[in-house]
Motif scaffolding. Structure first.
Motif, PDB file in Angstrom:
ATOM      1  N   SER A 112       0.698  -1.323   0.180  1.00 55.90           N
ATOM      2  CA  SER A 112      -0.370  -0.525   0.024  1.00 55.90           C
ATOM      3  C   SER A 112       0.648   1.022  -0.325  1.00 55.90           C
ATOM      4  O   SER A 112       1.854   1.683   0.906  1.00 55.90           O
ATOM      5  CB  SER A 112      -0.939   0.206   1.191  1.00 55.90           C
ATOM      6  OG  SER A 112      -2.209  -1.496   1.570  1.00 55.90           O
ATOM      7  N   ARG A 116      -2.777   5.403  -1.169  1.00 58.08           N
ATOM      8  CA  ARG A 116      -4.046   5.049  -0.782  1.00 58.08           C
ATOM      9  C   ARG A 116      -3.756   3.898  -2.654  1.00 58.08           C
ATOM     10  O   ARG A 116      -4.729   2.620  -2.424  1.00 58.08           O
ATOM     11  CB  ARG A 116      -5.262   5.609  -0.783  1.00 58.08           C
ATOM     12  CG  ARG A 116      -4.834   6.554   0.258  1.00 58.08           C
ATOM     13  CD  ARG A 116      -6.368   7.087   0.844  1.00 58.08           C
ATOM     14  NE  ARG A 116      -7.358   6.152   1.059  1.00 58.08           N
ATOM     15  CZ  ARG A 116      -8.751   6.536   1.486  1.00 58.08           C
ATOM     16  NH1 ARG A 116      -9.250   7.473   1.459  1.00 58.08           N
ATOM     17  NH2 ARG A 116      -9.244   5.624   1.936  1.00 58.08           N
ATOM     18  N   GLU A 118      -3.104   0.179  -4.214  1.00 59.81           N
ATOM     19  CA  GLU A 118      -2.252  -1.081  -3.500  1.00 59.81           C
ATOM     20  C   GLU A 118      -2.324  -1.944  -4.311  1.00 59.81           C
ATOM     21  O   GLU A 118      -2.967  -1.782  -5.482  1.00 59.81           O
ATOM     22  CB  GLU A 118      -3.177  -1.866  -3.433  1.00 59.81           C
ATOM     23  CG  GLU A 118      -3.715  -0.933  -1.675  1.00 59.81           C
ATOM     24  CD  GLU A 118      -4.629  -1.912  -0.850  1.00 59.81           C
ATOM     25  OE1 GLU A 118      -5.590  -2.406  -1.429  1.00 59.81           O
ATOM     26  OE2 GLU A 118      -5.200  -1.693   0.683  1.00 59.81           O
TER      27      GLU A 118
END
Length: 464
Positions: A112, A116, A118
């Protein structure tokens, strides 16, 4: 009374001003610039849960109890998901560095970013000896950190850590370098890593995260803490970035890590030894044993020698020698300054390669090594035997950590016999033992028979 309180107030005010002036003022700017390339790592794996009825069969057999409906039946082993959290950083084209223990045996790794995003990460390679792992993610416009130089780092320099302690993502802590070149041992990690000691607040979850200097360059990788509580107690240890980048480059290029090897065992020189060896003061790496046929032996190194300099690097302590030698590639020519019988001599070496397997790094090669059991052995001879020892068999020199024989067979044991499925095999020498063990398959159960401290022993091991 008023005068006393006023002086105390002025003292506190003055001390606060001095402390404020000493604190670096650019940490917020450093964090803003560097944090985007720091990542949070979540690794998942399935682990087997212990069966609550484990050992019930043995209980019944011991007491002669027939199995009936009234007795609970053993259940199939269940599994659960184990989740580990850590930190890391992107250093090049989607490549990340983190600690090996963060992703050890992971089946799924999620990375991550601060923005934000991933990603699912793949493991490029690992090096358990230095507790490092290289991961790879695929994404666009990935940030990266600036790499510094840990060699130029000085004790007292300010450093900043960014990581995810206790899953509090992208937390920032600061402190100073407390010491350099620390040698610590934890699960076989440490012989070849000269750790940076800091007083930066590091906790579980910070592992694998970067340690920055005040110019925003990574100078270390936060790896371990010294704690009796499991949390931060003022001592944290980081892998020098110079060491980490050497490991990362080898992993990316070759898929594995090679280290120089002398084939010696070392100890520390204390005051009494220094006097006995005609040395002015206690320093250097004392050679306590030299393995035949290895680099140290070929160069003429002897037990009792003290190495005070290796390839231009000063050797102050015994623990310094593996740090220096391990960073030199095998087959490299090197030289050393050695104290022998109170005189300084120079020796020339051609380094060997530190032997290692996937998980266990061994400090000395075996003349014949039984890999399926994890033993280093040698033939019984006049030099290594005692009058009460058997005439035939093999002497155990070392048992690898985590191997099938670990905790069952010990250094100094003499193996004389192997039993499998009721058939007995006499052991005459190391070659015969090696050839015999290679005939068995993974999962086979063996009974190892031998002599320990003049007493006979029987242990069961499973071939790996």
């Amino acid at each position: 009374m008023y005068f006393f309180k006023r002086n105390i107030f002025l003292f506190i005010l003055g001390y606060s001003s001095i402390l404020g002036a000493a604190l670096p003022s650019n940490i917020s700017q450093l964090v803003e610039t560097s944090a985007p390339a720091v990542v949070n790592i979540t690794s998942r794996k399935e682990v087997k849960m212990q069966n609550s009825l484990r050992g019930f069969d043995e209980f019944e057999r011991f007491f002669g109890i027939p199995r009936g409906r009234s007795f609970p039946q053993p259940q199939e082993p269940r599994t659960r998901e184990a989740v580990a959290y850590g930190s890391g950083f992107i250093f090049e084209d989607g490549y990340l560095l983190t600690n090996f223990h963060v992703i050890d045996e992971a089946e799924e790794i999620t990375v991550s970013l601060n923005d934000r995003r991933e990603f699912s990460a793949e493991v490029v390679g690992v090096d358990p000896l230095s507790d490092l792992a290289v991961l790879k993610i695929k994404g666009k416009n990935l940030p990266r950190v600036s790499i510094g130089n840990s060699e130029t780092l000085k004790v007292g320099d300010w450093v900043v850590a960014i990581g995810s302690p206790f899953s509090f993502d992208f937390s920032v802590t600061a402190g100073i370098v407390s010491a350099k070149g620390r040698s610590i041992q934890n699960q076989n990690i440490g012989n070849y890593v000269p750790f940076i000691q800091t007083d930066v607040a590091i906790n579980p979850g910070n592992s694998g995260g970067p340690l920055f200097d005040l110019k925003g360059r990574v100078v270390g990788i936060n790896s371990q803490i010294y704690s009796r509580s499991g949390g931060y107690q003022g001592l944290a240890f980081a892998i020098p970035i110079d060491v980490a980048m050497e490991v990362a480059e080898q992993i990316i290029e070759d898929g594995s890590v090679s280290r120089g090897y002398l084939g010696v065992r070392v100890g520390e020189v204390d005051n009494d030894l220094a006097e006995a060896l005609s040395m002015d003061k206690p320093y250097g790496a004392l050679i306590t044993d030299v393995e035949k046929g290895e680099s140290g032996d070929e160069a003429g190194l002897q037990a009792g020698d003290v190495i005070i300099e290796f390839n231009g690097k000063e050797i102050k302590f015994g623990s310094d020698l593996p740090h220096v030698v391990g960073r030199i590639q095998p087959e490299t020519k090197a030289n050393a300054k050695v104290i022998r019988e109170g005189k300084s001599i120079n020796l020339k070496f051609v380094l060997g390669e530190l032997p290692a397997d996937e998980r266990t790094f061994i400090p000395a090669k075996a003349e014949i090594s039984s890999d399926p059991l994890g033993l280093k052995i040698e033939d019984i001879s006049d030099e290594n035997s005692r009058p009460t020892d058997p005439e035939k068999g093999v002497l155990v020199l070392r048992v690898n950590n985590g191997s099938p024989a670990y905790g069952k067979i010990a250094r100094g044991d003499i193996i004389t016999e192997v039993i499998s499925q009721g058939k007995r095999y006499k052991i005459d020498d190391s070659q015969g033992f090696e050839e015999l063990i290679e005939q068995f398959s993974e999962g086979d159960k063996l009974a190892i028979v031998g002599q320990r401290n003049n007493n006979r022993f029987f242990v069961a091991v499973t071939v790996d």
